[in-house]
Write a protein that holds these residues in place. Structure first.
Motif, PDB file in Angstrom:
ATOM      1  N   PRO A  44      -1.681   5.049  -3.476  1.00 22.50           N
ATOM      2  CA  PRO A  44      -0.830   5.997  -4.207  1.00 22.50           C
ATOM      3  C   PRO A  44      -0.735   7.312  -3.439  1.00 22.50           C
ATOM      4  N   ARG A  45       0.370   7.990  -3.597  1.00 23.53           N
ATOM      5  CA  ARG A  45       0.644   9.203  -2.823  1.00 23.53           C
ATOM      6  C   ARG A  45      -0.450  10.262  -2.997  1.00 23.53           C
ATOM      7  N   ASP A  46      -0.986  10.399  -4.201  1.00 25.12           N
ATOM      8  CA  ASP A  46      -2.003  11.415  -4.428  1.00 25.12           C
ATOM      9  C   ASP A  46      -3.389  11.013  -3.922  1.00 25.12           C
ATOM     10  N   MET A  47      -3.555   9.793  -3.441  1.00 22.30           N
ATOM     11  CA  MET A  47      -4.840   9.343  -2.895  1.00 22.30           C
ATOM     12  C   MET A  47      -4.871   9.339  -1.373  1.00 22.30           C
TER      13      MET A  47
END
Length: 122
Positions: A44-47
């Motif tokens: 995921p983008r935030d990870m």
């Protein structure tokens, strides 16, 4: 000091070819994992940023151990302590500078209040 003991103590501070090859392969693998984390789109983008940061810290530790030979062996303790103290000093200076800049930014920002409203509050 005899030349035999002198050459033994000198070789003790250097790594073996095996440690250099293992360190190089692990560094390449971690670099490939970082690249894959960004390019594959599976995370995921935030990870992505935490994953890259974690992989970078692991790679730093591998390089310190395999290439700079920092460890807990008696002949390596002085270098390890100097490295830790240098890192602590740099962290203190950078952290303190960021703290001072943040406080200056917060305390010196113009307020969103008009001069007329400021006069009324006095």
């Amino acid at each position: 000091m005899s030349s035999a003991s002198h050459s033994t103590s000198r070789s003790a501070s250097h790594g073996t070819v095996k440690s250099y090859v293992v360190g190089f392969i692990l560094s390449l693998g971690l670099t490939a994992l970082s690249f894959g984390a960004v390019m594959s789109g599976t995370l995921p983008r935030d990870m992505i940023l935490p994953a890259i940061t974690l992989l970078a810290v692991v790679q730093l530790l591998i390089q310190l151990i395999c290439f700079l030979h920092l460890g807990t062996a008696p002949e390596q303790r002085n270098n390890t302590m100097i490295f830790i103290l240098t890192g602590s000093l740099i962290a203190t200076i950078v952290g303190g500078s960021l703290w001072v800049m943040h406080n200056a930014n917060v305390n010196m920002m113009p307020t969103q209040i008009s001069p007329e409203r400021a006069r009324v509050k006095d």
